[in-house]
Design a protein around this motif. Sequence first.
Motif, mmCIF file in Angstrom:
data_model
loop_
_atom_site.group_PDB
_atom_site.id
_atom_site.type_symbol
_atom_site.label_atom_id
_atom_site.label_comp_id
_atom_site.label_asym_id
_atom_site.label_seq_id
_atom_site.Cartn_x
_atom_site.Cartn_y
_atom_site.Cartn_z
ATOM 1 N N ARG A 100 0.820 -1.214 0.000
ATOM 2 C CA ARG A 100 0.000 0.000 0.000
ATOM 3 C C ARG A 100 0.854 1.264 0.000
ATOM 4 O O ARG A 100 0.376 2.322 -0.372
ATOM 5 N N ASP A 101 2.104 1.163 0.459
ATOM 6 C CA ASP A 101 2.940 2.360 0.571
ATOM 7 C C ASP A 101 4.150 2.355 -0.351
ATOM 8 O O ASP A 101 4.559 3.378 -0.865
ATOM 9 N N ARG A 146 2.422 -0.393 -13.526
ATOM 10 C CA ARG A 146 1.776 0.482 -12.532
ATOM 11 C C ARG A 146 2.336 0.212 -11.149
ATOM 12 O O ARG A 146 2.757 -0.887 -10.825
ATOM 13 N N ARG A 147 2.291 1.256 -10.333
ATOM 14 C CA ARG A 147 2.711 1.085 -8.948
ATOM 15 C C ARG A 147 1.613 0.321 -8.196
ATOM 16 O O ARG A 147 0.431 0.661 -8.315
ATOM 17 N N SER A 149 0.646 0.293 -5.199
ATOM 18 C CA SER A 149 -0.154 1.093 -4.266
ATOM 19 C C SER A 149 -1.293 1.839 -4.961
ATOM 20 O O SER A 149 -2.215 2.300 -4.304
ATOM 21 N N ARG A 150 -1.204 1.956 -6.293
ATOM 22 C CA ARG A 150 -2.261 2.664 -7.022
ATOM 23 C C ARG A 150 -3.390 1.734 -7.464
ATOM 24 O O ARG A 150 -4.346 2.169 -8.077
ATOM 25 N N LEU A 151 -3.270 0.444 -7.165
ATOM 26 C CA LEU A 151 -4.281 -0.510 -7.608
ATOM 27 C C LEU A 151 -5.415 -0.607 -6.593
ATOM 28 O O LEU A 151 -5.274 -0.228 -5.447
ATOM 29 N N SER A 152 -6.541 -1.156 -7.038
ATOM 30 C CA SER A 152 -7.625 -1.436 -6.105
ATOM 31 C C SER A 152 -7.263 -2.694 -5.319
ATOM 32 O O SER A 152 -6.380 -3.451 -5.716
ATOM 33 N N ARG A 156 -4.804 -5.788 -6.464
ATOM 34 C CA ARG A 156 -3.597 -6.043 -5.689
ATOM 35 C C ARG A 156 -3.502 -7.524 -5.317
ATOM 36 O O ARG A 156 -2.430 -8.120 -5.379
ATOM 37 N N GLN B 269 7.719 5.165 -9.526
ATOM 38 C CA GLN B 269 6.782 4.069 -9.778
ATOM 39 C C GLN B 269 7.373 2.765 -9.256
ATOM 40 O O GLN B 269 6.757 2.055 -8.491
ATOM 41 N N ASP B 341 -9.425 4.963 -5.123
ATOM 42 C CA ASP B 341 -8.525 4.034 -4.443
ATOM 43 C C ASP B 341 -7.096 4.556 -4.440
ATOM 44 O O ASP B 341 -6.392 4.471 -3.445
#
Lengths: 257, 351
Positions: A100-101, A146-147, A149-152, A156, B269, B341
């Motif tokens: 998440r971070d 994608r990072r 932490s940016r996912l739902s 994830r 990223q 989110d």
Amino acid sequence: MTAATTGKERSGTPLISVDDVTFCYGEIPVLESVSIDVEPGSFLGLVGPNGSGKSTLLDLLLGLRRPDSGTVSLFGEPAHEFDAGERIGYVAQDATKAARDMPVTVREVVEMGRYPHRFFGRFSTADRRAVEEALEQVGITDLASRRVSRLSGGQRQRVFIARALASEADLLALDEPTVGVDAESREEFYSLLHELNTTGLTVILIEHDIGVVTTHATDIACLNRELYFDGDPSTFLETDALARAYGTDQHVLHHDH
Amino acid sequence: MIQPTFIDTGVPFGGATAVLWIGGILIDGVEWFLAHVFGAAMDVVADLLGTPMLEYPYMQRAYLAAVCIALTGPVVGTFLVHREMAMISDTLAHTAFAGVAVGLFLNSALSLTLSPLFTAFVVAVVTALLVELLVEHAGAYNDTSLAIVLTGGFAVGSILITATDGGIAVGIDAYLFGSLATVSTENVGILMLMSILVGSLVTYAYRPLLYVTFDASAARAARLNVRLYKRLMVVLTALVVVSAMQIMGVILVAAMLVVPVAAAAQVAQSFKQSILLAILAAEFAAIAGVTLSYTYGIAAGGSIVVVAIAVYVVALGFQKLSHRLPNVGQLRSQQPDQTRDGLEADGGERK
């Protein structure tokens, strides 16, 4: 020790065999005389109230802890001596905390599945291909850079499944993987697990939602320090094992699906 | 039970004499490098920019030292920060101060000629391993115990300094707040050696270190020796902190492992990208800080940290802005349900 005690009628050597295991934290027993077999290709749902020793049992099954008494064998070896780490995919309860971070991409996480094959040195073509295939299989190829932490939450969780697939693991163990994931994504996630299980991946799932377990698992183990039930879901629903394990004052979470 | 495990991993003890011996040879090499390669290059730059300060050997040493610190700090710091144990760098810095005091005390009491830097290395590495062993027993990092070790180290240091005869308190300011003028060729040599050591170890063990940082439970299930890599991490931290202490000062040195990393985490990223950006941010802060320090006659460590924090604020602002402007936050606007989110996830980072 195998088929006779568990009442299962499958043949062949179990993938994991737990024989009369007891485990204590200090003086407090968390597990007492638990015996259970996990057959190759099965989908085992571990249920029980909070603090019932589910996570501890999972640690023992994977050889991350050693029992105070009794034996655990994993892929036919004593679990704590087993060293083919690439055969195990493990998503711990707190696994997504860092996700998440931390700045880390989907592909970087899935590549971790190849680490046990190659902790040092360059990735081979086969390593890279396994990563791409795993991304493809759970449908997150377009999210690869994608990072995380940016996912739902649902996306994830798929990343962690892809990590196990990239490892070409034979066993996937998940400890309450869908905490904080919305209902729709949960359904999709469990369908994916179900699908992977039918292609031969052995799954062990700790889940507080009994409905999910009885729908998707092929075997259920109901636990509260002792093993209250070990068998197939339909028999499980006919017995009072759940009520006994939870005790009368416990709230049982049961969603209708 | 603790003792044997401890000796197994006691990196510095067997290697201590060897390190000293190699160090002696290296100093000659560093002197040559400073005079003929780095110094010569800096002279050229000084001519080009018309800045005479770059021609002074002590400023050349200061710049080179700062560049090394800005490399090793973020490289190790990135793993620490994302394991949520940034506090350990501060703790080790303060116990390194006790190490310096031990060196000065022993020299005075027993008429030895130990380098205080050497005793600082020993004390910091030993403390690092002890803290890690405590953590292995307790199972989690504990703010309280780190605070006890931190203040305890500093307390012991202050006692030893006041108990030592003679004017040793004179040199203490340089250790506490850092100093450009006191950076010797020896210090630069140690820093360059540390940069090579830390750089190559982290490059070699990158995957195990990343796995342990990101998901230690899964790393353990994958049969990785998680304890070994956690111990490696704290030992590397001790080495980086002590070698950077001379310029940054005990009190501020931890910033070099934390602030550039926090800045990079806002915009990066991937993990690799975050290490790279953290190094860039740190190099910028180090070079700008040393320059400001010389130009205005202000503390080097403080200047470097303030510039680093400024970089962090800019990164934070950029990150916030990218959520407001749709063309910058392009990626996130592709799927409408993810915007919320993403914001939530980022909210976690800002606290």
